[in-house]
Design an enzyme around this catalytic site. Structure first.
Site, PDB file in Angstrom:
ATOM      1  N   ASN A   1     -35.929 -37.784 -37.741  1.00 22.11           N
ATOM      2  CA  ASN A   1     -35.324 -36.564 -38.277  1.00 22.11           C
ATOM      3  C   ASN A   1     -35.455 -36.570 -39.801  1.00 22.11           C
ATOM      4  O   ASN A   1     -34.776 -37.334 -40.487  1.00 22.11           O
ATOM      5  CB  ASN A   1     -33.860 -36.504 -37.859  1.00 22.11           C
TER       6      ASN A   1
ATOM      7  N   HIS B   1     -36.587 -27.828 -34.947  1.00 17.27           N
ATOM      8  CA  HIS B   1     -36.110 -28.921 -35.796  1.00 17.27           C
ATOM      9  C   HIS B   1     -36.308 -30.227 -35.034  1.00 17.27           C
ATOM     10  O   HIS B   1     -35.961 -30.336 -33.849  1.00 17.27           O
ATOM     11  CB  HIS B   1     -34.628 -28.703 -36.112  1.00 17.27           C
TER      12      HIS B   1
ATOM     13  N   CYS C   1     -30.235 -29.931 -42.558  1.00 14.57           N
ATOM     14  CA  CYS C   1     -31.465 -29.830 -41.751  1.00 14.57           C
ATOM     15  C   CYS C   1     -31.923 -28.391 -41.563  1.00 14.57           C
ATOM     16  O   CYS C   1     -33.066 -28.149 -41.170  1.00 14.57           O
ATOM     17  CB  CYS C   1     -31.261 -30.483 -40.394  1.00 14.57           C
TER      18      CYS C   1
HETATM   19  N1  ACO Z   1     -28.784 -49.009 -30.125  1.00 13.79           N
HETATM   20  C1  ACO Z   1     -28.098 -49.458 -29.060  1.00 13.79           C
HETATM   21  N2  ACO Z   1     -26.914 -48.971 -28.700  1.00 13.79           N
HETATM   22  C2  ACO Z   1     -26.402 -47.960 -29.426  1.00 13.79           C
HETATM   23  C3  ACO Z   1     -27.056 -47.445 -30.559  1.00 13.79           C
HETATM   24  C4  ACO Z   1     -28.304 -48.016 -30.902  1.00 13.79           C
HETATM   25  N3  ACO Z   1     -29.033 -47.593 -31.952  1.00 13.79           N
HETATM   26  N4  ACO Z   1     -26.317 -46.457 -31.094  1.00 13.79           N
HETATM   27  C5  ACO Z   1     -25.224 -46.339 -30.329  1.00 13.79           C
HETATM   28  N5  ACO Z   1     -25.270 -47.262 -29.321  1.00 13.79           N
HETATM   29  C6  ACO Z   1     -24.308 -47.511 -28.275  1.00 13.79           C
HETATM   30  C7  ACO Z   1     -22.932 -46.966 -28.602  1.00 13.79           C
HETATM   31  O1  ACO Z   1     -22.249 -47.921 -29.379  1.00 13.79           O
HETATM   32  C8  ACO Z   1     -22.336 -46.790 -27.232  1.00 13.79           C
HETATM   33  O2  ACO Z   1     -21.883 -48.034 -26.804  1.00 13.79           O
HETATM   34  P1  ACO Z   1     -20.495 -48.153 -25.974  1.00 13.79           P
HETATM   35  O3  ACO Z   1     -20.704 -47.328 -24.741  1.00 13.79           O
HETATM   36  O4  ACO Z   1     -20.403 -49.614 -25.717  1.00 13.79           O
HETATM   37  O5  ACO Z   1     -19.452 -47.599 -26.876  1.00 13.79           O
HETATM   38  C9  ACO Z   1     -23.525 -46.426 -26.369  1.00 13.79           C
HETATM   39  O6  ACO Z   1     -24.709 -46.776 -27.120  1.00 13.79           O
HETATM   40  C10 ACO Z   1     -23.616 -44.948 -26.004  1.00 13.79           C
HETATM   41  O7  ACO Z   1     -23.384 -44.201 -27.134  1.00 13.79           O
HETATM   42  P2  ACO Z   1     -23.380 -42.647 -27.053  1.00 13.79           P
HETATM   43  O8  ACO Z   1     -23.025 -42.093 -28.388  1.00 13.79           O
HETATM   44  O9  ACO Z   1     -22.614 -42.193 -25.864  1.00 13.79           O
HETATM   45  O10 ACO Z   1     -24.912 -42.346 -26.749  1.00 13.79           O
HETATM   46  P3  ACO Z   1     -25.552 -40.973 -26.458  1.00 13.79           P
HETATM   47  O11 ACO Z   1     -26.183 -40.997 -25.145  1.00 13.79           O
HETATM   48  O12 ACO Z   1     -24.667 -39.807 -26.803  1.00 13.79           O
HETATM   49  O13 ACO Z   1     -26.719 -40.946 -27.565  1.00 13.79           O
HETATM   50  C11 ACO Z   1     -27.219 -40.005 -29.716  1.00 13.79           C
HETATM   51  C12 ACO Z   1     -26.418 -41.026 -28.952  1.00 13.79           C
HETATM   52  C13 ACO Z   1     -28.698 -40.338 -29.570  1.00 13.79           C
HETATM   53  C14 ACO Z   1     -26.865 -40.063 -31.186  1.00 13.79           C
HETATM   54  C15 ACO Z   1     -26.934 -38.605 -29.113  1.00 13.79           C
HETATM   55  O14 ACO Z   1     -25.554 -38.360 -29.092  1.00 13.79           O
HETATM   56  C16 ACO Z   1     -27.619 -37.519 -29.855  1.00 13.79           C
HETATM   57  O15 ACO Z   1     -28.817 -37.354 -29.741  1.00 13.79           O
HETATM   58  N6  ACO Z   1     -26.874 -36.719 -30.607  1.00 13.79           N
HETATM   59  C17 ACO Z   1     -27.465 -35.740 -31.470  1.00 13.79           C
HETATM   60  C18 ACO Z   1     -27.454 -36.334 -32.815  1.00 13.79           C
HETATM   61  C19 ACO Z   1     -28.596 -35.955 -33.665  1.00 13.79           C
HETATM   62  O16 ACO Z   1     -29.657 -35.552 -33.248  1.00 13.79           O
HETATM   63  N7  ACO Z   1     -28.364 -36.112 -34.946  1.00 13.79           N
HETATM   64  C20 ACO Z   1     -29.338 -35.852 -35.898  1.00 13.79           C
HETATM   65  C21 ACO Z   1     -28.726 -35.241 -37.087  1.00 13.79           C
HETATM   66  S1  ACO Z   1     -28.105 -33.694 -36.715  1.00 13.79           S
HETATM   67  C22 ACO Z   1     -29.279 -32.662 -36.716  1.00 13.79           C
HETATM   68  O17 ACO Z   1     -30.308 -32.806 -37.311  1.00 13.79           O
HETATM   69  C23 ACO Z   1     -29.040 -31.515 -35.914  1.00 13.79           C
END
Ligand code: ACO
Length: 320
Positions: A277, A247, A113
Protein backbone atom coordinates in the site's frame (compact mmCIF):
# COMPACT_ATOMS: atom_id res chain seq x y z
CA UNK A 1 -17.42 22.84 -23.00
CA UNK A 2 -13.93 22.36 -21.57
CA UNK A 3 -12.61 19.07 -20.25
CA UNK A 4 -9.36 17.86 -18.81
CA UNK A 5 -7.57 14.82 -20.18
CA UNK A 6 -4.59 12.78 -19.06
CA UNK A 7 -1.79 13.81 -21.42
CA UNK A 8 0.91 11.66 -19.81
CA UNK A 9 1.66 9.43 -16.84
CA UNK A 10 4.80 8.67 -14.85
CA UNK A 11 6.00 6.96 -11.71
CA UNK A 12 8.94 6.29 -9.44
CA UNK A 13 9.68 3.40 -7.12
CA UNK A 14 12.54 3.36 -4.58
CA UNK A 15 15.43 1.09 -5.49
CA UNK A 16 15.31 -1.01 -2.32
CA UNK A 17 12.86 -3.92 -2.32
CA UNK A 18 11.90 -5.66 0.94
CA UNK A 19 10.33 -9.11 0.62
CA UNK A 20 8.01 -10.76 3.12
CA UNK A 21 10.78 -13.22 3.99
CA UNK A 22 13.06 -10.32 4.92
CA UNK A 23 10.31 -8.79 7.09
CA UNK A 24 9.77 -12.14 8.79
CA UNK A 25 13.34 -11.95 10.05
CA UNK A 26 12.51 -8.71 11.89
CA UNK A 27 8.97 -9.25 13.23
CA UNK A 28 6.92 -12.30 14.19
CA UNK A 29 5.21 -12.95 10.84
CA UNK A 30 5.39 -15.25 7.84
CA UNK A 31 5.18 -14.88 4.08
CA UNK A 32 2.16 -17.22 4.17
CA UNK A 33 0.27 -14.98 6.69
CA UNK A 34 0.97 -11.79 4.76
CA UNK A 35 0.11 -13.22 1.32
CA UNK A 36 -3.09 -14.94 2.50
CA UNK A 37 -4.39 -11.83 4.37
CA UNK A 38 -3.23 -9.10 1.99
CA UNK A 39 -1.83 -10.46 -1.30
CA UNK A 40 1.39 -8.51 -0.61
CA UNK A 41 4.69 -10.23 -1.44
CA UNK A 42 7.13 -7.29 -1.47
CA UNK A 43 7.31 -3.53 -1.14
CA UNK A 44 9.75 -0.77 -2.16
CA UNK A 45 11.34 1.17 0.68
CA UNK A 46 12.78 4.67 0.39
CA UNK A 47 16.29 5.65 1.38
CA UNK A 48 16.61 8.95 3.29
CA UNK A 49 17.32 10.70 -0.05
CA UNK A 50 14.18 9.28 -1.66
CA UNK A 51 11.82 11.78 -0.08
CA UNK A 52 8.35 12.64 -1.34
CA UNK A 53 9.63 15.63 -3.35
CA UNK A 54 12.42 13.52 -4.85
CA UNK A 55 10.13 10.66 -5.88
CA UNK A 56 7.40 13.05 -7.00
CA UNK A 57 9.94 14.97 -9.09
CA UNK A 58 11.03 11.81 -10.93
CA UNK A 59 7.45 10.64 -11.45
CA UNK A 60 6.59 14.14 -12.69
CA UNK A 61 9.49 14.18 -15.15
CA UNK A 62 8.34 10.84 -16.61
CA UNK A 63 4.79 12.18 -16.95
CA UNK A 64 6.02 15.37 -18.65
CA UNK A 65 8.12 13.29 -21.03
CA UNK A 66 5.16 11.02 -21.84
CA UNK A 67 3.03 14.11 -22.55
CA UNK A 68 5.72 15.59 -24.79
CA UNK A 69 5.99 18.65 -22.54
CA UNK A 70 8.57 20.27 -20.32
CA UNK A 71 8.32 21.90 -16.91
CA UNK A 72 7.87 25.39 -18.38
CA UNK A 73 4.54 24.26 -19.86
CA UNK A 74 3.03 23.73 -16.38
CA UNK A 75 0.46 26.14 -14.91
CA UNK A 76 0.15 24.49 -11.50
CA UNK A 77 1.54 21.67 -9.35
CA UNK A 78 -0.62 19.69 -6.92
CA UNK A 79 0.99 17.04 -4.73
CA UNK A 80 -1.13 14.60 -2.75
CA UNK A 81 0.92 13.39 0.20
CA UNK A 82 0.59 12.63 3.89
CA UNK A 83 4.35 12.35 4.27
CA UNK A 84 5.78 15.72 3.19
CA UNK A 85 9.56 16.19 3.24
CA UNK A 86 9.15 18.99 5.80
CA UNK A 87 6.51 20.68 7.94
CA UNK A 88 7.05 23.58 5.57
CA UNK A 89 7.55 24.46 2.77
CA UNK A 90 5.04 22.14 1.17
CA UNK A 91 6.23 19.27 -1.01
CA UNK A 92 4.86 20.83 -4.20
CA UNK A 93 7.13 23.86 -3.68
CA UNK A 94 10.14 21.58 -3.17
CA UNK A 95 9.18 19.67 -6.30
CA UNK A 96 8.76 22.94 -8.22
CA UNK A 97 12.27 23.97 -7.18
CA UNK A 98 13.64 20.60 -8.35
CA UNK A 99 11.95 21.20 -11.73
CA UNK A 100 13.75 24.54 -11.99
CA UNK A 101 10.61 26.61 -12.49
CA UNK A 102 9.05 29.47 -10.53
CA UNK A 103 5.91 31.49 -10.16
CA UNK A 104 3.19 28.90 -10.70
CA UNK A 105 0.93 27.86 -7.81
CA UNK A 106 2.16 24.76 -6.01
CA UNK A 107 0.38 23.16 -3.08
CA UNK A 108 -0.13 19.88 -1.22
CA UNK A 109 -3.33 18.02 -0.46
CA UNK A 110 -3.35 15.82 2.63
CA UNK A 111 -5.98 13.18 2.07
CA UNK A 112 -4.07 9.99 2.94
CA UNK A 113 -4.63 7.11 0.50
CA UNK A 114 -7.44 9.01 -1.28
CA UNK A 115 -5.05 11.88 -2.06
CA UNK A 116 -4.71 11.21 -5.78
CA UNK A 117 -8.49 11.08 -6.32
CA UNK A 118 -8.85 14.39 -4.48
CA UNK A 119 -5.91 16.06 -6.28
CA UNK A 120 -7.18 14.88 -9.67
CA UNK A 121 -10.60 16.29 -8.86
CA UNK A 122 -9.17 19.70 -7.86
CA UNK A 123 -7.01 19.86 -11.00
CA UNK A 124 -10.00 18.88 -13.14
CA UNK A 125 -12.06 21.76 -11.68
CA UNK A 126 -9.30 24.31 -12.41
CA UNK A 127 -9.07 23.16 -16.02
CA UNK A 128 -12.83 22.92 -16.59
CA UNK A 129 -13.22 26.38 -15.06
CA UNK A 130 -10.76 27.72 -17.63
CA UNK A 131 -8.21 29.03 -15.12
CA UNK A 132 -5.45 26.55 -15.98
CA UNK A 133 -4.41 24.58 -19.05
CA UNK A 134 -1.73 22.17 -17.85
CA UNK A 135 -1.40 20.78 -14.32
CA UNK A 136 1.05 18.30 -12.82
CA UNK A 137 -0.79 16.06 -10.35
CA UNK A 138 1.39 13.86 -8.14
CA UNK A 139 0.47 11.18 -5.60
CA UNK A 140 3.43 10.29 -3.40
CA UNK A 141 4.04 8.83 0.04
CA UNK A 142 6.80 7.44 2.21
CA UNK A 143 4.62 5.47 4.61
CA UNK A 144 7.55 3.29 5.68
CA UNK A 145 8.85 6.41 7.49
CA UNK A 146 5.71 6.57 9.67
CA UNK A 147 5.47 2.81 10.22
CA UNK A 148 6.17 1.18 13.57
CA UNK A 149 8.55 -1.62 12.57
CA UNK A 150 7.79 -3.45 15.80
CA UNK A 151 4.05 -3.64 15.05
CA UNK A 152 3.50 -6.68 12.85
CA UNK A 153 -0.16 -5.81 12.28
CA UNK A 154 0.76 -2.67 10.30
CA UNK A 155 4.39 -2.91 9.17
CA UNK A 156 3.66 -5.64 6.62
CA UNK A 157 1.14 -3.49 4.77
CA UNK A 158 2.97 -0.43 3.48
CA UNK A 159 5.47 0.61 0.82
CA UNK A 160 6.79 3.79 -0.81
CA UNK A 161 6.48 5.30 -4.28
CA UNK A 162 5.17 8.08 -6.48
CA UNK A 163 2.83 8.35 -9.46
CA UNK A 164 2.02 11.38 -11.57
CA UNK A 165 -0.20 12.57 -14.40
CA UNK A 166 -0.22 15.65 -16.57
CA UNK A 167 -3.78 16.93 -16.91
CA UNK A 168 -4.40 19.15 -19.91
CA UNK A 169 -7.33 21.15 -21.24
CA UNK A 170 -9.15 19.39 -24.09
CA UNK A 171 -12.34 19.74 -26.13
CA UNK A 172 -13.40 16.15 -25.43
CA UNK A 173 -13.29 14.13 -22.18
CA UNK A 174 -10.98 13.18 -20.51
CA UNK A 175 -12.22 13.09 -17.02
CA UNK A 176 -15.96 12.45 -17.10
CA UNK A 177 -16.57 12.98 -13.39
CA UNK A 178 -14.98 12.77 -9.96
CA UNK A 179 -16.78 11.88 -6.72
CA UNK A 180 -15.34 12.69 -3.28
CA UNK A 181 -16.49 11.84 0.25
CA UNK A 182 -15.31 12.03 3.84
CA UNK A 183 -16.51 10.84 7.25
CA UNK A 184 -14.53 12.30 10.15
CA UNK A 185 -16.40 10.17 12.70
CA UNK A 186 -14.06 7.34 11.68
CA UNK A 187 -10.96 9.34 12.62
CA UNK A 188 -9.58 6.76 15.05
CA UNK A 189 -9.86 3.68 12.78
CA UNK A 190 -6.77 4.65 10.84
CA UNK A 191 -4.53 7.48 12.00
CA UNK A 192 -1.14 8.74 13.00
CA UNK A 193 -2.02 9.76 16.56
CA UNK A 194 0.57 12.44 17.11
CA UNK A 195 2.37 14.82 14.80
CA UNK A 196 3.40 18.22 16.18
CA UNK A 197 6.20 17.95 18.77
CA UNK A 198 4.66 20.75 20.86
CA UNK A 199 1.31 18.98 21.08
CA UNK A 200 2.39 15.35 21.41
CA UNK A 201 0.83 13.45 24.29
CA UNK A 202 2.71 10.94 26.38
CA UNK A 203 2.51 7.35 25.02
CA UNK A 204 1.28 8.50 21.60
CA UNK A 205 3.62 7.48 18.81
CA UNK A 206 4.06 9.20 15.43
CA UNK A 207 3.27 5.95 13.64
CA UNK A 208 0.31 4.56 11.73
CA UNK A 209 -2.27 3.07 14.06
CA UNK A 210 -5.07 0.98 12.56
CA UNK A 211 -8.13 -1.07 13.40
CA UNK A 212 -7.69 -3.45 10.46
CA UNK A 213 -11.14 -5.04 10.60
CA UNK A 214 -12.94 -1.69 10.85
CA UNK A 215 -10.94 -0.40 7.87
CA UNK A 216 -11.74 -3.51 5.85
CA UNK A 217 -15.50 -3.34 6.51
CA UNK A 218 -15.78 0.38 5.85
CA UNK A 219 -13.56 0.28 2.74
CA UNK A 220 -15.53 -2.39 0.90
CA UNK A 221 -18.88 -0.68 1.54
CA UNK A 222 -17.73 2.91 0.83
CA UNK A 223 -15.84 1.96 -2.31
CA UNK A 224 -18.76 -0.02 -3.70
CA UNK A 225 -21.05 2.97 -3.11
CA UNK A 226 -18.73 5.50 -4.75
CA UNK A 227 -18.16 3.26 -7.78
CA UNK A 228 -21.92 2.83 -8.24
CA UNK A 229 -22.31 6.62 -7.84
CA UNK A 230 -19.68 7.32 -10.53
CA UNK A 231 -21.26 4.87 -12.97
CA UNK A 232 -24.79 6.20 -12.37
CA UNK A 233 -23.66 9.82 -12.83
CA UNK A 234 -22.47 8.89 -16.32
CA UNK A 235 -25.33 6.50 -17.17
CA UNK A 236 -22.85 3.66 -17.43
CA UNK A 237 -22.69 0.14 -16.07
CA UNK A 238 -19.79 -2.11 -15.09
CA UNK A 239 -19.68 -3.53 -18.61
CA UNK A 240 -18.66 -0.11 -19.96
CA UNK A 241 -15.44 -0.16 -17.95
CA UNK A 242 -12.29 -1.28 -19.74
CA UNK A 243 -9.98 -0.99 -16.72
CA UNK A 244 -10.71 -0.76 -13.03
CA UNK A 245 -7.79 0.81 -11.15
CA UNK A 246 -8.48 0.40 -7.43
CA UNK A 247 -6.52 1.66 -4.46
CA UNK A 248 -3.89 -1.00 -3.83
CA UNK A 249 -4.38 -1.50 -0.08
CA UNK A 250 -5.13 -5.16 0.11
CA UNK A 251 -5.93 -7.85 -2.47
CA UNK A 252 -8.85 -9.08 -0.34
CA UNK A 253 -10.48 -5.62 -0.46
CA UNK A 254 -9.90 -5.45 -4.22
CA UNK A 255 -11.35 -8.92 -4.90
CA UNK A 256 -14.30 -8.38 -2.53
CA UNK A 257 -15.13 -5.21 -4.43
CA UNK A 258 -14.65 -6.79 -7.86
CA UNK A 259 -17.02 -9.59 -6.81
CA UNK A 260 -19.67 -7.16 -5.55
CA UNK A 261 -19.40 -5.17 -8.78
CA UNK A 262 -19.33 -8.37 -10.89
CA UNK A 263 -16.09 -7.20 -12.50
CA UNK A 264 -13.72 -9.82 -13.91
CA UNK A 265 -10.26 -9.64 -12.31
CA UNK A 266 -8.88 -9.55 -15.89
CA UNK A 267 -10.10 -5.95 -16.02
CA UNK A 268 -8.52 -4.96 -12.70
CA UNK A 269 -5.02 -3.47 -12.54
CA UNK A 270 -3.24 -5.05 -9.57
CA UNK A 271 0.15 -3.96 -8.21
CA UNK A 272 -0.39 -4.52 -4.48
CA UNK A 273 1.55 -7.81 -4.63
CA UNK A 274 4.77 -5.93 -5.56
CA UNK A 275 4.15 -2.41 -4.21
CA UNK A 276 2.06 -3.02 -1.05
CA UNK A 277 0.00 0.00 0.00
CA UNK A 278 1.75 3.15 -1.23
CA UNK A 279 -1.07 5.47 -0.09
CA UNK A 280 -1.52 8.49 -2.40
CA UNK A 281 0.83 6.88 -4.94
CA UNK A 282 -1.05 3.62 -5.25
CA UNK A 283 -3.56 4.53 -7.99
CA UNK A 284 -1.27 6.66 -10.21
CA UNK A 285 1.48 4.00 -9.90
CA UNK A 286 -0.93 1.30 -11.06
CA UNK A 287 -2.24 3.59 -13.83
CA UNK A 288 1.27 4.31 -15.10
CA UNK A 289 2.25 0.64 -15.03
CA UNK A 290 -0.76 -0.39 -17.11
CA UNK A 291 -0.30 2.51 -19.56
CA UNK A 292 3.37 1.72 -20.06
CA UNK A 293 2.92 -2.04 -20.50
CA UNK A 294 0.24 -1.38 -23.13
CA UNK A 295 -2.81 -2.71 -21.31
CA UNK A 296 -4.45 0.72 -21.15
CA UNK A 297 -5.04 2.21 -24.60
CA UNK A 298 -6.24 5.66 -25.69
CA UNK A 299 -10.03 5.88 -25.83
CA UNK A 300 -10.60 3.25 -23.15
CA UNK A 301 -12.80 3.89 -20.11
CA UNK A 302 -11.08 3.81 -16.72
CA UNK A 303 -12.59 3.74 -13.26
CA UNK A 304 -10.31 4.80 -10.40
CA UNK A 305 -11.14 4.63 -6.69
CA UNK A 306 -9.33 5.08 -3.39
CA UNK A 307 -9.97 5.30 0.34
CA UNK A 308 -7.81 6.43 3.21
CA UNK A 309 -7.68 7.44 6.87
CA UNK A 310 -10.35 9.96 7.77
CA UNK A 311 -12.14 8.19 6.32
CA UNK A 312 -11.81 9.92 2.96
CA UNK A 313 -12.66 8.27 -0.34
CA UNK A 314 -13.36 9.01 -3.94
CA UNK A 315 -13.63 7.78 -7.52
CA UNK A 316 -13.02 9.10 -11.01
CA UNK A 317 -14.44 7.94 -14.32
CA UNK A 318 -12.10 8.74 -17.19
CA UNK A 319 -11.78 8.27 -20.92
CA UNK A 320 -8.04 7.78 -21.31
N1 ACO B 1 1.74 -11.84 10.99
C1 ACO B 1 1.20 -12.83 11.73
N2 ACO B 1 0.14 -12.64 12.51
C2 ACO B 1 -0.41 -11.41 12.55
C3 ACO B 1 0.11 -10.34 11.81
C4 ACO B 1 1.24 -10.59 11.01
N3 ACO B 1 1.82 -9.64 10.24
N4 ACO B 1 -0.63 -9.24 12.04
C5 ACO B 1 -1.60 -9.59 12.89
N5 ACO B 1 -1.46 -10.92 13.21
C6 ACO B 1 -2.26 -11.73 14.09
C7 ACO B 1 -3.07 -10.90 15.07
O1 ACO B 1 -2.25 -10.60 16.18
C8 ACO B 1 -4.20 -11.83 15.41
O2 ACO B 1 -3.73 -12.73 16.37
P1 ACO B 1 -4.69 -13.21 17.58
O3 ACO B 1 -5.86 -13.86 16.92
O4 ACO B 1 -3.81 -14.15 18.33
O5 ACO B 1 -5.04 -11.96 18.31
C9 ACO B 1 -4.42 -12.61 14.13
O6 ACO B 1 -3.25 -12.40 13.31
C10 ACO B 1 -5.64 -12.18 13.33
O7 ACO B 1 -5.67 -10.81 13.27
P2 ACO B 1 -6.84 -10.08 12.54
O8 ACO B 1 -6.66 -8.61 12.69
O9 ACO B 1 -8.14 -10.69 12.92
O10 ACO B 1 -6.56 -10.49 11.03
P3 ACO B 1 -7.43 -10.16 9.80
O11 ACO B 1 -7.86 -11.40 9.16
O12 ACO B 1 -8.47 -9.10 10.06
O13 ACO B 1 -6.35 -9.46 8.84
C11 ACO B 1 -5.65 -7.28 8.12
C12 ACO B 1 -5.67 -8.28 9.25
C13 ACO B 1 -4.85 -7.87 6.96
C14 ACO B 1 -4.96 -6.01 8.57
C15 ACO B 1 -7.11 -7.02 7.67
O14 ACO B 1 -7.89 -6.63 8.77
C16 ACO B 1 -7.19 -5.98 6.61
O15 ACO B 1 -6.86 -6.23 5.47
N6 ACO B 1 -7.68 -4.79 6.95
C17 ACO B 1 -7.67 -3.69 6.03
C18 ACO B 1 -6.51 -2.87 6.42
C19 ACO B 1 -5.83 -2.19 5.30
O16 ACO B 1 -5.89 -2.55 4.15
N7 ACO B 1 -5.12 -1.15 5.67
C20 ACO B 1 -4.38 -0.42 4.76
C21 ACO B 1 -4.43 1.01 5.10
S1 ACO B 1 -6.02 1.61 4.90
C22 ACO B 1 -6.26 1.90 3.38
O17 ACO B 1 -5.39 2.12 2.58
C23 ACO B 1 -7.62 1.86 2.99
Amino acid sequence: MKYSRIAGTGSYLPKKIVTNEELAQKVDTTDEWIVSRTGIRARHMSSPEETSSYMGYHAGLHALEAAGLNANDLDMIIVATTTPDKGLPNTACLLQERLGITNIPAFDITVACAGFAYALSVADQYIRGGMMKTILVVGVDVLTAVTNWEDRSTCVLFGDGAGAVILQAADKPGILSTHLHADGRQKDSLCIPTWLPGQSKKNELPYISMDGRAVFRFAVRALEEVVVEALAANHMSQTDIDWFIPHQANLRIITALAEKLELSLDKVVITVDRHANTSAASVPLALDEAVRDGRIQRGQTLLLEAIGGGFVWGAALIIY
